[in-house]
Write an enzyme that holds these catalytic residues in place. Structure first.
Site, PDB file in Angstrom:
ATOM      1  N   HIS A 292      11.683  12.422  20.566  1.00  0.00           N
ATOM      2  CA  HIS A 292      10.167  13.036  20.068  1.00  0.00           C
ATOM      3  C   HIS A 292       9.063  12.207  20.329  1.00  0.00           C
ATOM      4  O   HIS A 292       9.163  11.030  19.628  1.00  0.00           O
ATOM      5  CB  HIS A 292      10.409  13.189  18.857  1.00  0.00           C
ATOM      6  CG  HIS A 292       9.458  13.755  17.965  1.00  0.00           C
ATOM      7  ND1 HIS A 292       8.999  15.259  17.875  1.00  0.00           N
ATOM      8  CD2 HIS A 292       8.548  13.326  16.975  1.00  0.00           C
ATOM      9  CE1 HIS A 292       8.074  15.405  17.058  1.00  0.00           C
ATOM     10  NE2 HIS A 292       7.711  14.215  16.406  1.00  0.00           N
TER      11      HIS A 292
ATOM     12  N   SER B 231       3.594  16.865  17.868  1.00  0.00           N
ATOM     13  CA  SER B 231       4.107  16.995  16.707  1.00  0.00           C
ATOM     14  C   SER B 231       3.359  17.605  15.303  1.00  0.00           C
ATOM     15  O   SER B 231       2.966  18.802  15.663  1.00  0.00           O
ATOM     16  CB  SER B 231       4.611  15.565  15.975  1.00  0.00           C
ATOM     17  OG  SER B 231       5.836  15.657  15.147  1.00  0.00           O
TER      18      SER B 231
ATOM     19  N   LYS C 270       1.270  21.324  15.980  1.00  0.00           N
ATOM     20  CA  LYS C 270       0.902  22.476  15.199  1.00  0.00           C
ATOM     21  C   LYS C 270      -0.486  22.573  15.022  1.00  0.00           C
ATOM     22  O   LYS C 270      -1.107  23.646  15.110  1.00  0.00           O
ATOM     23  CB  LYS C 270       1.656  22.142  13.699  1.00  0.00           C
ATOM     24  CG  LYS C 270       3.107  21.588  13.817  1.00  0.00           C
ATOM     25  CD  LYS C 270       3.620  21.633  12.294  1.00  0.00           C
ATOM     26  CE  LYS C 270       4.589  20.537  12.155  1.00  0.00           C
ATOM     27  NZ  LYS C 270       5.699  20.448  12.719  1.00  0.00           N
TER      28      LYS C 270
ATOM     29  N   TRP D  52      15.463  18.568  15.931  1.00  0.00           N
ATOM     30  CA  TRP D  52      14.748  18.822  14.808  1.00  0.00           C
ATOM     31  C   TRP D  52      13.845  19.827  14.965  1.00  0.00           C
ATOM     32  O   TRP D  52      13.023  20.697  13.933  1.00  0.00           O
ATOM     33  CB  TRP D  52      14.091  17.732  14.136  1.00  0.00           C
ATOM     34  CG  TRP D  52      13.623  17.587  12.835  1.00  0.00           C
ATOM     35  CD1 TRP D  52      12.245  17.179  12.759  1.00  0.00           C
ATOM     36  CD2 TRP D  52      14.005  17.865  11.614  1.00  0.00           C
ATOM     37  NE1 TRP D  52      11.871  17.020  11.373  1.00  0.00           N
ATOM     38  CE2 TRP D  52      12.971  17.545  10.641  1.00  0.00           C
ATOM     39  CE3 TRP D  52      15.047  18.419  11.080  1.00  0.00           C
ATOM     40  CZ2 TRP D  52      13.131  17.932   9.314  1.00  0.00           C
ATOM     41  CZ3 TRP D  52      15.282  18.803   9.805  1.00  0.00           C
ATOM     42  CH2 TRP D  52      14.226  18.582   8.795  1.00  0.00           C
TER      43      TRP D  52
HETATM   44  C1  GCU Z   1       8.535  15.157  10.790  1.00  0.00           C
HETATM   45  C2  GCU Z   1       8.147  16.654  10.293  1.00  0.00           C
HETATM   46  C3  GCU Z   1       7.867  17.576  11.542  1.00  0.00           C
HETATM   47  C4  GCU Z   1       6.676  16.824  12.293  1.00  0.00           C
HETATM   48  C5  GCU Z   1       6.708  15.487  12.707  1.00  0.00           C
HETATM   49  C6  GCU Z   1       5.518  14.573  12.978  1.00  0.00           C
HETATM   50  O1  GCU Z   1       9.498  14.962  11.426  1.00  0.00           O
HETATM   51  O2  GCU Z   1       9.470  17.207   9.731  1.00  0.00           O
HETATM   52  O3  GCU Z   1       7.483  18.928  11.150  1.00  0.00           O
HETATM   53  O4  GCU Z   1       6.223  17.558  13.442  1.00  0.00           O
HETATM   54  O5  GCU Z   1       7.122  14.863  11.341  1.00  0.00           O
HETATM   55  O6  GCU Z   1       4.411  14.982  12.769  1.00  0.00           O
HETATM   56  O7  GCU Z   1       5.595  13.530  13.457  1.00  0.00           O
END
Ligand code: GCU
Length: 409
Positions: A388, A247, A251, A338
């Site tokens: 997720h 998540s 990144k 998402w």
């Molecule tokens: C939120 C956010 C995402 C991210 C995620 C996470 O959903 O919008 O961009 O990747 O959190 O890190 O759990």
């Protein structure tokens, strides 16, 4: 045909409609705008780029554009770091592993990172390793009572399923991890006063400039500092370290791997917008959704691209191309719309020309695979059935990929 139809229905699963998703979120593939991606192999002067030009200047042009418009620059100033062994147990995990806990102490600042490392005992010689930040403190990675409890009140081992530590050890891999909040607290009110940013401020500076790093930049920097330590830690082969993240930390793993070529492999798990997904598809999460709650993850310059993704000088296939020719794995999940699974797949596919330029096999003309059917060349991709998360299915394929690229070469 039937299999494909079922797969499409699974991909379109509507169960992932949670409250956090803004009303303007697009999940309709037919509403993805027509877009043109910035060319990977044309430089800023419009000249076409071969292998020599890629190494000579194109790679650094892309890196610079990502710094300027997405993540901000990472300071080049070096800080002195001392490593202190806090504890070592050669009989951890019922004798199968050695657990080391080391504090990295930064200059005179009092600033400290707690590194947790497990190394398989059965491996003779330095072991290949996975390195990733954790969301919820080191003691959540496994129920092992020997892990120092710091920072959060979360239960021991409460996120163990995301790490699959015992499997890693059994397969001959070490695991190193650090809690991301020790580098920069991710508290939705981030004002850059309580993490590592102040260590790099000029006189009277209190927040990063608009082109300077946000939290993702800081977390990525922290991963490189752990790799510095792994380079002097004899039980780990620092030339075979895969950086991994889920998540927001996916990144971060991508940005760390793009900047620091010492990482031998990069794994992005469900990293989505600002990670592996193509911005220009405007599907699922978008920049304007992130700016208010978590704009601090990026540099402030990034915020100007809200609703203007097409004006970004980069897109995320360019981020992925910076990992080439090293092995890269991108994973998505069917219910995680998402994060735009198709956008993640396409970014990996469109990064392929750089792999091919550098003599490796990319995803070429591949179509997006069916759920739970991994595609693996020098780039790996899978779309796992489910939510997720990071699961044993994901790890099974990361380990197979690592066996192929880190253990056999
Ligand atoms: C939120 C956010 C995402 C991210 C995620 C996470 O959903 O919008 O961009 O990747 O959190 O890190 O759990």
């Amino acid at each position: 045909m039937l299999v494909r139809l079922v797969a499409i229905l699974v991909v379109m699963d509507v169960s992932f409609c949670t409250a956090k998703e803004p009303a303007d979120t697009n999940y309709d593939e037919s509403k993805v705008p027509e877009y043109e991606l910035p060319e990977l192999l044309l430089d800023h002067e419009g000249r076409s780029v071969g292998r020599a030009e890629w190494e000579g200047h194109r790679r650094s042009e892309i890196l610079q554009s990502l710094e300027d418009s997405v993540y901000g620059t990472t300071p080049s100033k070096k800080v002195n770091v001392r490593y202190e062994l806090v504890g070592e147990d050669r009989t951890a995990l019922a004798g199968r592993a050695t657990r080391k806990q080391v504090a990295a102490l930064f200059g005179e600042s009092g600033y400290r990172l707690d590194i947790l490392l497990y190394v398989p005992n059965r491996v003779s010689g330095p072991a290949p390793a996975f390195l990733g930040l954790n969301f919820n403190a080191n003691h959540t990675v496994h129920a092992d009572v020997g892990i120092l409890k710091r920072g959060t009140s979360n239960e021991r081992g409460s996120f163990a399923s995301r790490w699959q530590l015992e499997t890693l050890i059994e397969r001959g891999y070490a695991l190193a991890t650090v809690h991301r909040d020790q580098i920069d607290p991710d508290n939705y009110r981030n004002d850059f006063s309580d993490g590592i940013h102040p260590l790099f401020y000029e006189d009277n500076q209190v927040v990063p400039e608009s082109g300077q790093w946000g939290s993702i930049g800081a977390w990525a920097w922290g991963l490189s500092r752990v790799l510095d330590w792994l380079e002097i830690e004899a039980s780990v082969d620092a030339s075979r370290v895969a950086v991994i993240g889920h998540s927001r930390l996916g990144k971060t793993a991508l940005w760390a791997g793009a900047q620091d070529r010492r990482f031998a492999m990069v794994v992005s798990n469900n990293s989505g917008c600002g990670g592996a997904a193509l911005y220009r598809r405007c599907y699922g999460e978008r920049i304007h959704h992130m700016v208010k709650p978590v704009g601090y993850w990026f540099c402030r310059n990034h915020h100007q691209y809200q609703q203007r993704e097409h004006e970004l000088p980069v897109d995320q296939h360019m981020l992925l191309s910076l990992v080439a020719p090293r092995p890269l794995y991108i994973a998505s999940a069917t219910n995680d719309r998402w994060a735009d699974p198709r956008g993640e797949f396409l970014a990996a596919k469109y990064a392929s020309p750089v792999y091919e330029l550098l003599g490796e096999k990319g995803l070429g003309e591949s179509e997006m695979p069916l759920p739970n059917v991994p595609l693996q060349t020098r780039i790996g991709y899978h779309l796992r059935l489910g939510d997720h998360d990071v699961t044993s299915f994901d790890w099974k394929h990361y380990l197979a990929f690592a066996d192929r690229h880190l253990n056999s070469e």
